[in-house]
Design a protein around this motif. Structure first.
Motif, PDB file in Angstrom:
ATOM      1  N   UNK A  41       0.834  -1.210   0.000  1.00 48.35           N
ATOM      2  CA  UNK A  41       0.000   0.000   0.000  1.00 48.35           C
ATOM      3  C   UNK A  41       0.870   1.263   0.000  1.00 48.35           C
ATOM      4  N   UNK A  42       0.320   2.360  -0.484  1.00 53.00           N
ATOM      5  CA  UNK A  42       1.061   3.609  -0.616  1.00 53.00           C
ATOM      6  C   UNK A  42       1.703   4.087   0.684  1.00 53.00           C
ATOM      7  N   UNK A  43       0.979   4.108   1.821  1.00 51.92           N
ATOM      8  CA  UNK A  43       1.637   4.596   3.040  1.00 51.92           C
ATOM      9  C   UNK A  43       2.852   3.751   3.433  1.00 51.92           C
ATOM     10  N   UNK A  44       2.764   2.460   3.223  1.00 52.38           N
ATOM     11  CA  UNK A  44       3.879   1.558   3.552  1.00 52.38           C
ATOM     12  C   UNK A  44       5.062   1.827   2.639  1.00 52.38           C
ATOM     13  N   UNK A  45       4.797   1.987   1.348  1.00 56.75           N
ATOM     14  CA  UNK A  45       5.869   2.279   0.393  1.00 56.75           C
ATOM     15  C   UNK A  45       6.571   3.580   0.784  1.00 56.75           C
ATOM     16  N   UNK A  46       5.793   4.603   1.113  1.00 57.18           N
ATOM     17  CA  UNK A  46       6.386   5.888   1.485  1.00 57.18           C
ATOM     18  C   UNK A  46       7.256   5.763   2.733  1.00 57.18           C
ATOM     19  N   UNK A  47       6.791   5.025   3.731  1.00 55.38           N
ATOM     20  CA  UNK A  47       7.584   4.825   4.953  1.00 55.38           C
ATOM     21  C   UNK A  47       8.877   4.059   4.655  1.00 55.38           C
ATOM     22  N   UNK A  48       8.767   3.022   3.836  1.00 57.78           N
ATOM     23  CA  UNK A  48       9.949   2.218   3.519  1.00 57.78           C
ATOM     24  C   UNK A  48      10.960   3.018   2.695  1.00 57.78           C
ATOM     25  N   UNK A  49      10.461   3.835   1.775  1.00 59.15           N
ATOM     26  CA  UNK A  49      11.363   4.686   0.987  1.00 59.15           C
ATOM     27  C   UNK A  49      12.059   5.713   1.879  1.00 59.15           C
ATOM     28  N   UNK A  50      11.372   6.188   2.912  1.00 59.01           N
ATOM     29  CA  UNK A  50      11.991   7.133   3.844  1.00 59.01           C
ATOM     30  C   UNK A  50      13.168   6.479   4.572  1.00 59.01           C
ATOM     31  N   UNK A  51      13.018   5.216   4.944  1.00 60.90           N
ATOM     32  CA  UNK A  51      14.113   4.486   5.596  1.00 60.90           C
ATOM     33  C   UNK A  51      15.278   4.326   4.625  1.00 60.90           C
ATOM     34  N   UNK A  52      14.981   3.979   3.383  1.00 62.58           N
ATOM     35  CA  UNK A  52      16.030   3.810   2.374  1.00 62.58           C
ATOM     36  C   UNK A  52      16.748   5.127   2.093  1.00 62.58           C
ATOM     37  N   UNK A  53      16.000   6.228   2.096  1.00 62.31           N
ATOM     38  CA  UNK A  53      16.615   7.556   1.909  1.00 62.31           C
ATOM     39  C   UNK A  53      17.514   7.897   3.075  1.00 62.31           C
ATOM     40  N   UNK A  54      17.042   7.653   4.286  1.00 62.58           N
ATOM     41  CA  UNK A  54      17.827   7.969   5.484  1.00 62.58           C
ATOM     42  C   UNK A  54      19.140   7.189   5.508  1.00 62.58           C
ATOM     43  N   UNK A  55      19.120   5.989   4.950  1.00 63.88           N
ATOM     44  CA  UNK A  55      20.328   5.156   4.891  1.00 63.88           C
ATOM     45  C   UNK A  55      21.235   5.553   3.730  1.00 63.88           C
ATOM     46  N   UNK A  56      20.785   6.460   2.876  1.00 66.35           N
ATOM     47  CA  UNK A  56      21.591   6.895   1.740  1.00 66.35           C
ATOM     48  C   UNK A  56      21.560   5.954   0.557  1.00 66.35           C
ATOM     49  N   UNK A  57      20.542   5.087   0.522  1.00 63.00           N
ATOM     50  CA  UNK A  57      20.458   4.111  -0.568  1.00 63.00           C
ATOM     51  C   UNK A  57      19.669   4.613  -1.768  1.00 63.00           C
ATOM     52  N   UNK A  58      18.750   5.541  -1.554  1.00 63.99           N
ATOM     53  CA  UNK A  58      17.968   6.110  -2.650  1.00 63.99           C
ATOM     54  C   UNK A  58      17.939   7.627  -2.511  1.00 63.99           C
ATOM     55  N   UNK A  59      17.730   8.271  -3.637  1.00 65.73           N
ATOM     56  CA  UNK A  59      17.526   9.714  -3.649  1.00 65.73           C
ATOM     57  C   UNK A  59      16.096   9.997  -4.074  1.00 65.73           C
ATOM     58  N   UNK A  60      15.633  11.200  -3.759  1.00 63.74           N
ATOM     59  CA  UNK A  60      14.284  11.616  -4.129  1.00 63.74           C
ATOM     60  C   UNK A  60      14.386  12.996  -4.755  1.00 63.74           C
TER      61      UNK A  60
END
Length: 96
Positions: A41-60
């Motif tokens: 679901x969208x809220x879960x994806x957004x939360x998981x992407x936030x974790x990946x961003x915080x770890x420096x694995x993805x950019x937005x």
């Protein structure tokens, strides 16, 4: 500086690994495109992407009203090198 502990935490979750794999496969994706793949679901994806961003694995980056997420090239290199060293140490020690 790379937060290795943060990267380990980020990749410890199966859903986050799936998101990383999708970004690696497709290059860049929006949250809407990820939702369209019916992974989570969208809220879960957004939360998981936030974790990946915080770890420096993805950019937005912004694109109109949406956000585009991209895998950071080489972001996992430090962790891979560390794990490779551990593997070689185990082989040399005869524990593998």
């Amino acid at each position: 500086m790379i937060d290795v502990e943060g990267i380990y935490f980020a990749v410890s979750d199966e859903n986050r690994r799936k998101l990383l794999a999708l970004l690696a496969q497709h290059g860049s994706l929006t949250v809407g495109e990820l939702v369209g793949l019916r992974l989570l679901p969208q809220p879960t994806i957004s939360r998981q992407l936030a974790v990946l961003r915080a770890a420096g694995l993805v950019t937005r980056r912004k694109s109109g009203t949406g956000r585009i997420y991209t895998l950071v090239p080489g972001a996992l290199d430090g962790v891979v090198a560390e794990l490779t060293e551990l593997k070689h140490a185990a082989v040399m020690d005869g524990t593998e």
